[in-house]
Scaffold this motif. Sequence first.
Motif, short mmCIF file in Angstrom:
data_model
loop_
_atom_site.label_atom_id
_atom_site.label_comp_id
_atom_site.label_asym_id
_atom_site.label_seq_id
_atom_site.Cartn_x
_atom_site.Cartn_y
_atom_site.Cartn_z
N SER A 18 -7.02 -1.42 -9.82
CA SER A 18 -6.38 -3.49 -10.10
C SER A 18 -6.81 -4.39 -8.99
O SER A 18 -6.17 -3.68 -8.19
N TYR A 19 -6.79 -5.44 -9.34
CA TYR A 19 -7.68 -6.25 -7.50
C TYR A 19 -5.68 -6.46 -7.36
O TYR A 19 -4.31 -7.40 -8.34
N PRO A 24 1.48 -7.55 -10.97
CA PRO A 24 0.72 -6.69 -11.87
C PRO A 24 1.57 -7.15 -13.54
O PRO A 24 3.04 -7.85 -13.14
N HIS A 28 -1.49 -4.12 -17.03
CA HIS A 28 -1.72 -3.06 -16.39
C HIS A 28 -0.66 -2.46 -16.41
O HIS A 28 -1.60 -1.40 -16.34
N THR A 55 -5.37 0.25 -5.68
CA THR A 55 -5.49 -1.42 -6.00
C THR A 55 -6.68 -1.14 -5.07
O THR A 55 -7.76 -0.42 -4.64
N PHE A 84 2.06 -3.16 -7.06
CA PHE A 84 1.83 -2.12 -8.09
C PHE A 84 2.22 -0.23 -8.34
O PHE A 84 2.37 -0.48 -8.64
#
Length: 524
Positions: A18-19, A24, A28, A55, A84
């Motif tokens: 994920s960016y 989140p 996600h 990430t 995250f």
Amino acid sequence: MTSPAETKPSYYLTTSISYPNGAPHIGHAYETIAADALARFKRLDGYDVRYLTGTDEHGLKMQQTADRDGIPVRELATRNARAFQGMNDTLGTSYDRFIRTTDEDHYAAVTEIWKRMEANGDIYLDIYAGWYSVRDEAFWSEDETEVRDDGVRYATETDTEVTWTQEESYFFRLSAYQQKLLDLYAAQPEFGAPQSRFNEVISFVQRGLEDLSVSRTTFDWGVPVPGNDRHVMYVWVDALTNYLTGVGFPHTDSELFRRFWPADVHVIGKDISRFHAIYWPAFLMSAGLELPRRVMIHGHLHNRGVKMSKSLGNTVAPADWVEQYGLDQVRFFLLREIPFGADGSYSHETVISRMNADLANNFGNLAQRSLSMVAKNCDGIVPVPGKLTPADTGILDQAHALLDSNRAAYERQEFSRALEAVWLVLGDTNAYFAEQQPWVLRKTDPERMATVLYVTLEVLRVVAILTQPVMPTSSGRILTALGQGSRDDDPRRSFLALDQRIEPGTPLPAPSPVFPKYEEPAES
Ligand code: ME8
């Protein structure tokens, strides 16, 4: 000597990374929970599993968010990467590595894949001019954009603003891979799934591929291009390569790499299917590396049918849901409610309906009723069954057929189907329990009561074993209530426990309810 892991077949799965440009959200969490359930299923089914998540920290989008917030981009990345990681802790996931694209070994991997693609003649320097979307980190062709009423030009597919951008850029010769990709899709019809989303990818490739701009000079938050550090690599070259870093690349002769590459499945969302099913295999072919076996494309979650967005304020933080409903309840809801490849909607009502009907009534209540009867009427010991009737063997056979059907469903990441099959058996077992009326048999035919209770406990054992990947804690508690787990063949470790049946004479602890009904908090 060979270690047990070496004798097991290997299984390597990944989520997207994920960016970390924000916190989140439940989308996600959805991908993460699905991948975690798959990892757990495969471990229980005897595989040596490696599960990678992490990430994606470079790129213009990260840089711009950091500039807007007035903090160094590395700090933004670290702060949100922690968020995250925290989500993974909250969700109780069983990943083997949390990769950050700022990790040192990842730079080595990305540099190596670039060099390999360059050595293969697939990378050249030119000028790029086109419509660039920062949000998508992608260029769009003119006909993929449109000017809307506000006078601003948008990428039609993603509704993001684009700006005209012109710069010196390295290109990847993607056009040379059109036929090779089509050959791959033909040879490996399971490469992309579900079929409808895979078909979109195939027709995109059939329409022809243009070379891909793979470097930027307008910012420096990325991996430098080897031999020309005025350029940083396009974030997708960097990001996709995480799947190789996660198994030790560029050390292709390492234990880890030889054991786990190629990946068995990349679990990703629908908005990034092109990157995974087109660019990624093309990069790998160019670099002379084996291709992943499958790209599983899931749909997106919507809040009461409405797309989640920060501006609408309708995003859900995974930790809030876990606190409100319970972790296993959230995991179960997401995987049971929405067929994995499809888009899906959630609401408070749909969550509590699953919690109350499927978990509290069909599973929890059956366990509590049968276990309480055993506690009261069988000295708290698994009773010895008498002669089995067709009704008994029918329900036991159904339960024992679930491993095969669940295996097939997990193989295709059809989590809702796997759970649906289990709940059909639970439904039939509830009907069996009601028909047999063991509470009446207690007086009229205690031996028959013992058999009905035995059969019910055995179905519950099978169901608890098979639902562990989705609800590790709650299913584990049911197994404890069924007296399972003190021996070598602990069903928490292996589906091999399904080859046996619950043993008469096993002492059971005093039962306590595992799946509470959801009660609305009283208004204060
Ligand atoms: O795309 N429902 O990162 P990301 C379900 N860094 N899934 C959703 C969702 C929703 N509402 N919204 C997003 C990226 N996702 C890249 C990936 S991989 C080498 C690089 C999913 O943070 C989305 O489809 O924007 C993607 O699979 C994942 O969340 C991360 O999205």
